[in-house]
Design an enzyme around this catalytic site. Structure first.
Site, PDB file in Angstrom:
ATOM      1  N   ARG A 269     -29.521  45.382 -10.546  1.00  0.00           N
ATOM      2  CA  ARG A 269     -30.248  44.110 -10.354  1.00  0.00           C
ATOM      3  C   ARG A 269     -31.407  44.267  -9.368  1.00  0.00           C
ATOM      4  NH1 ARG A 269     -24.499  41.114 -10.814  1.00  0.00           N
ATOM      5  NH2 ARG A 269     -24.664  40.870 -13.070  1.00  0.00           N
ATOM      6  N   TYR A 407     -31.234  41.199 -19.361  1.00  0.00           N
ATOM      7  CA  TYR A 407     -30.312  42.306 -19.048  1.00  0.00           C
ATOM      8  C   TYR A 407     -29.981  42.422 -17.558  1.00  0.00           C
ATOM      9  CZ  TYR A 407     -34.453  45.623 -19.126  1.00  0.00           C
ATOM     10  OH  TYR A 407     -35.641  46.274 -18.951  1.00  0.00           O
ATOM     11  N   GLU A 408     -28.962  43.235 -17.258  1.00  0.00           N
ATOM     12  CA  GLU A 408     -28.332  43.298 -15.915  1.00  0.00           C
ATOM     13  C   GLU A 408     -27.682  41.964 -15.552  1.00  0.00           C
ATOM     14  OE1 GLU A 408     -28.161  46.171 -14.630  1.00  0.00           O
ATOM     15  OE2 GLU A 408     -29.907  47.287 -15.303  1.00  0.00           O
ATOM     16  N   GLY A 409     -27.185  41.260 -16.551  1.00  0.00           N
ATOM     17  CA  GLY A 409     -26.604  39.930 -16.312  1.00  0.00           C
ATOM     18  C   GLY A 409     -27.697  38.892 -16.457  1.00  0.00           C
TER      19      GLY A 409
END
Length: 600
Positions: A269, A407-409
């Site tokens: 993140r 992406y990455e949550g």
């Protein structure tokens, strides 16, 4: 823990502690070694990537792979890898720096780079046994091999632990057989090794495995996905059918996969935030160059206030993103170094260092991914009709930026995580939210001071305002926690509003502290544009806190309690001296246009 450990900032504490500008690290503090690293990365991008932008847009996957090999030869794939495994063993700030400047030209290459170095190599570096690290990491660090990460499944996206891929131990106990389907796997088309998450029996949590890519071992790939952006990033489905994996290739312990996945995402993140920075700088640079050349009504469009406002806002957001990203990166690096000094292994120190600042990692991911999208959008607007054409770099920048919010949550997940993690930290006693929240509640019923404050010092009013924004958060979040307790998780819209307040506080404070530090070293007159950017960013932050605060208060309170909190919110978001927003933008735009670049 020693006294240094006690003095070190803890994650989330920015909310309840005053940070002095001397204690924040800024891009102006890069060492000579870091500046040289930055320059060599920029040179690589300008030589190898930027001139080939159209080939990346035409889905030239071979070019992505070839560029990755070149990056490996230059040592860029091994910046975060310890020297004993063939890497450069650089500190966390330097790894952020490489990620920042390597990502500015095209999202295709930066996704390949991020997937390989972050989630492809790092889980082995941080969770692998000594044998695993010696076997795999040097090949990954040099670019001889490439890595990919198989977590997402058709039915398991944001809910990562719900994956159905199975790992079954063989009768002789020598290997596991993995069967399942993974999707959206970056680098799948050219990787040598997968980090695969699968469930053993009916375990509550998934388990991680290191799986070599051998088609003869029951591994097959879907076709390349046709995507809105990051077009030359190889993205495929991966199918495992009784794929044999030796037991010694389990990563960490059984059932530890979810933890590995979450910690890899924390690092991912903050690195993703870094990866959105140089893209903003380049977008601003391209926009201002176009605006100074494009003549309409007998004058360059850069002379029009509407265009100048866009350039100023784009720059202020980029500058704030840099300020916050490198502040957090140095906090993480200091935490890692302290743990190593206290006897932790590199693995444990890095894991715990990043985990400590998971809140800031989520904040940065959300803020900077949204800023790059807005920046690219305004870039298209400045280019007008040309911005919509594939002949200029704006439309691909806009398409590439879109994935950063997913992406990455997703940003929604990260918004809720940031507040959720903060509340958990408070319950564990790591961040004292309760004490300050009680004080704010008392202040609401007390008589406000009508003294005229002394704002003669630079940023005196701005810093006081940031302190008041923190009170606004404590008031809203404190009342919500009191009302809903552990069930707060179920009130997602309230969490989203609270997280927007939290995000703005961190970003605004970071940009003000960076600029204060700069003004102290160079003199305020020398950095008047940076001062204008800090003031402009804060102006918008105050506005947003006011809006989101009202939304939160109106949704969980009524009657006298509501009236009192709304009165408090007005008090906490009130300037004594409103800034002249148009003048601030003018100051910033004039500098950008004069330099014909993003000059900060």
């Amino acid at each position: 823990m020693d006294t240094l450990e006690k003095q070190l900032a803890r994650g989330g504490q920015f909310l309840v502690k005053e940070t002095s500008s001397e204690d924040v690290f800024t891009p102006e503090d890069f060492s000579e070694e870091q500046q040289m690293m930055r320059d060599s990365v920029k040179e690589f991008i300008d030589r190898e990537i930027w001139p080939n932008k159209d080939r990346f847009e035409k889905k030239d996957y071979a070019l992505t792979e070839e560029s990755m090999r070149k990056a490996g030869e230059l040592g860029f794939l091994g910046v975060a890898v310890p020297e004993e495994y063939g890497g450069l063993g650089m500190g966390f700030v330097s790894t952020m720096l490489v990620c920042d400047y390597i990502s500015g030209a095209t999202g295709s290459f930066s996704t390949a780079f991020g997937a390989h170095t972050g989630i492809g190599t790092m889980p082995i570096t941080l969770y692998g046994t000594e044998e695993q690290k010696l076997k795999y990491v040097p090949k990954l660090a040099s670019g001889e091999w490439f890595g990919a990460y198989c977590l997402t499944e058709p039915g398991a996206g944001s809910d990562a632990n719900s994956g159905k891929t199975k790992a079954v131990l063989s009768e002789d106990g020598t290997h596991y057989k993995i069967t399942g389907q993974k999707m959206w796997i970056s680098n799948a088309g050219f990787c040598s090794v997968f980090i695969v998450f699968a469930r053993i029996a009916d375990d509550k949590n998934i388990t991680g495995f290191i799986v070599e890519n051998d088609p003869a071992n029951g591994i097959s790939l879907g076709e390349e996905e046709h995507k809105l952006g990051i077009r030359a990033s190889s993205t495929r489905q991966v199918f495992f059918n009784d794929t044999k994996v030796p037991v010694e290739n389990m990563l960490s312990e059984r059932g530890n996969g979810f933890k590995i996945a979450m910690n890899a995402l924390n690092v991912g993140r903050i690195k993703l935030a870094a990866a959105c920075l140089d893209a903003q700088r380049r977008t601003i640079a391209n926009s201002v160059k176009y605006a100074t050349e494009r003549v309409q009504f007998n004058t360059p469009i850069a002379n029009f206030g509407a265009i100048r406002a866009k350039l100023a806002e784009m720059a202020a957001n980029c500058y704030a993103g840099e300020s916050a990203a490198y502040r957090a990166a140095k906090n993480i690096e200091d935490r890692i170094n302290t743990r190593v000094a206290n006897g932790d292994s590199h693995q444990d120190a890095e894991l715990k260092g990043v985990e400590e600042f998971a809140i800031e990692c989520s904040i940065l991911k959300v803020a900077v991914s949204e800023d790059i999208q807005n920046c690219a959008d305004e870039g298209i607007q400045i280019f007008g009709g040309m911005g919509f054409s594939e002949d200029t770099p704006m439309e691909s920048a806009w398409r590439d930026a879109r994935i950063a919010r997913i992406y990455e949550g997703t940003n929604e997940i990260n918004r809720m995580l940031s507040v959720g993690m903060l509340v958990k930290k408070a319950m564990k006693g790591h961040v004292d939210l309760l004490g300050p929240a009680m004080k704010v509640a008392e202040e609401l019923v007390g008589i406000p001071s009508f003294d005229t404050p002394d704002y003669s010092e630079l940023f005196a009013e701005e810093k006081e305002l940031i302190g008041k924004l923190k009170k606004a958060f404590l008031m809203v979040a404190g009342s919500a926690v009191k009302k809903y307790g552990p069930a707060l998780d179920e009130h997602q819209q309230l969490l989203m509003a609270a997280s927007d307040i939290l995000i703005e506080i961190y970003m605004a404070e970071s940009v003000v502290l960076r600029t204060e530090k700069l003004a102290k070293s160079k003199g305020a007159d020398a950095v008047k544009e940076q001062i204008a950017m800090a003031q402009l960013y804060l102006y918008h932050a105050v506005d947003l806190v006011n809006t989101k605060g009202k939304e939160g208060i109106a949704s969980f309170s009524e009657g006298d309690e509501q009236r009192m909190m709304l009165m408090g919110l007005r008090r906490f978001t009130k300037y004594n001296n409103m800034p002249n927003v148009v003048a601030l933008r003018e100051t910033i735009a004039a500098k950008i246009i004069a330099e014909n670049n993003y000059p900060f």
